[in-house]
Design a protein around this motif. Structure first.
Motif, PDB file in Angstrom:
ATOM      1  N   THR A 147       0.833  -1.207   0.000  1.00  0.00           N
ATOM      2  CA  THR A 147       0.000   0.000   0.000  1.00  0.00           C
ATOM      3  C   THR A 147       0.862   1.250   0.000  1.00  0.00           C
ATOM      4  O   THR A 147       0.602   2.217  -0.728  1.00  0.00           O
ATOM      5  N   ASN A 151       0.854   3.992  -3.004  1.00  0.00           N
ATOM      6  CA  ASN A 151       0.532   5.404  -2.781  1.00  0.00           C
ATOM      7  C   ASN A 151       1.541   6.319  -3.477  1.00  0.00           C
ATOM      8  O   ASN A 151       1.166   7.304  -4.122  1.00  0.00           O
ATOM      9  N   TRP A 155       0.918   9.086  -6.422  1.00  0.00           N
ATOM     10  CA  TRP A 155       1.261  10.510  -6.329  1.00  0.00           C
ATOM     11  C   TRP A 155       2.168  10.942  -7.478  1.00  0.00           C
ATOM     12  O   TRP A 155       2.026  12.039  -8.005  1.00  0.00           O
TER      13      TRP A 155
END
Length: 302
Positions: A147, A151, A155
C-alpha cells in the motif's frame, strides 16, 4: 546459502524474479535525471529571463496546470508561515513546491520500508503458519508495504498528469531556438557586408542592419532561455516517470512475496536467504538517507 537463491534476491530483477524485498533497479533518487537534480538555479534563471514573454507563459501553463514555477525562496516563505505545508495531504500549487512535496513522500515511504524490515524479525514467535499470516499482512495487507509503495506510485502519476506537453514544449522550443540561430547568423553576415561600404547611404543601411542584429540577438537569447527551462521540465518529467515505475514495481514485489506459502513466510531463514532481508534493510535505509539529503538541497536558497 544456496548461490541460486542469492542471485534471485539481487535488485533489478524482472517481473519473473519479483520474489525479493530489495530495491528494484528502476528506483533512483528523485531528480537524479540530468537537469532536475542540478538544474533548478538554471531553470529559475531561465524563467526569470522569459517570464514576461506571453508565449512562454502560455506554454508553461499548458505544461503545468497551475502555471506557477515557484522556487526555494517561495517555498521557505510558505513554510515559515505554516511549517506543516509539506505535510498536508494536498501538494502546494506551484511546480517547485509540488516536486519537494513528492520527494518528501518518497522519503517517508523509504523510511517506512527501512523501519518495517528492521523490526520484521520480531514477529517470528509462534508457529510458522501464524507467523506467515502476520508477515503476509505486513507485506500486502491494509496499510502494508504494498500500500505504501502504491501510494507513492499514485502521487507520482498525479504529478505527471500535469505535464501533458513537456516533451512537445521542449521540441518546439528547440526548433524556435534553431531558427533564431539561423536568423542571427544571416543578420550577422549582413552586418559584416554592409559595414565595409563607405557611402552615407551604405552607412545608414549598415546602421539598420546592426539594429536588426540586436533584435535577432534578443530573440536568440529568449529562445535559449525557453530551451533551458523546458529541458529541465522534460528531464524532471522523466525522473518522476522513473519514480512512478519503480514504486509500481516495488508494490508488485511486495504482493508477490506475500503470496508465498505461509510455511515459508513463517521462517526467518526464508526472508534472510531467499528474500535478501539484510541487504534490503540496508538498501532502503540508505535510500531514505539519500532522499533526505536531496530534499535538504532542494530547500536551500541560492
Amino acid at each position: 546459502m544456496p548461490t541460486k537463491n542469492k542471485k534471485a534476491a539481487r535488485p533489478g530483477g524482472s517481473a519473473s524474479s519479483n520474489l525479493t524485498l530489495r530495491i528494484p533497479k528502476e528506483m533512483a533518487v528523485p531528480g537524479i535525471c540530468r537537469g532536475a537534480l542540478t538544474g533548478w538555479p538554471q531553470l529559475l534563471d531561465a524563467m526569470n529571463a522569459v517570464m514576461e514573454d506571453p508565449e512562454f507563459l502560455t506554454s508553461f501553463g499548458q505544461s503545468f496546470a497551475s502555471g506557477q514555477p515557484g522556487g526555494p525562496q517561495q517555498l521557505l516563505a510558505s513554510l515559515g508561515a505554516g511549517p506543516e505545508g509539506l505535510m498536508k495531504a494536498a501538494p502546494p500549487p506551484d511546480l517547485y513546491g509540488r516536486f519537494v512535496w513528492l520527494a518528501v513522500r518518497v522519503y517517508q515511504a523509504a523510511r517506512t520500508f527501512s523501519v518495517t524490515l528492521t523490526h520484521l524479525p520480531v514477529i517470528f514467535k509462534g508457529t510458522p503458519g501464524q507467523i506467515g499470516a502476520v508477515a503476509s499482512e505486513v507485506l500486502a495487507g491494509p496499510g502494508g508495504l504494498s500500500t505504501t509503495a502504491g501510494n507513492v506510485a499514485g502521487w507520482a502519476a498525479d504529478f505527471l498528469a500535469d505535464f501533458p506537453n513537456a516533451g512537445a514544449d521542449l521540441d518546439a522550443a528547440q526548433q524556435a531556438h534553431q531558427a533564431a540561430a539561423v536568423a542571427l547568423e544571416k543578420q550577422t553576415a549582413a552586418c559584416e557586408e554592409k559595414d565595409v561600404v563607405g557611402s552615407i547611404h551604405a552607412h545608414a543601411v549598415a546602421t539598420a542592419a546592426v539594429a536588426g542584429m540586436s533584435s535577432r540577438l534578443d530573440v536568440f537569447e529568449a529562445s535559449a532561455g525557453k530551451v533551458t527551462a523546458f529541458a529541465v521540465l522534460a528531464n524532471m518529467t522523466m525522473a518522476v516517470q522513473s519514480l512512478a515505475l519503480a514504486w509500481k514495481v516495488t508494490k508488485e514485489q511486495m504482493e508477490t512475496v506475500a503470496q508465498s506459502k505461509r510455511e515459508d513466510l513463517g521462517q526467518l531463514s526464508f526472508f534472510q536467504e531467499r528474500l535478501g532481508l539484510e541487504e534490503a534493510t540496508s538498501e532502503w535505509g540508505g535510500f531514505a538517507n539519500t532522499v533526505k539529503s536531496y530534499i535538504q538541497r532542494l530547500l536551500v536558497t541560492r
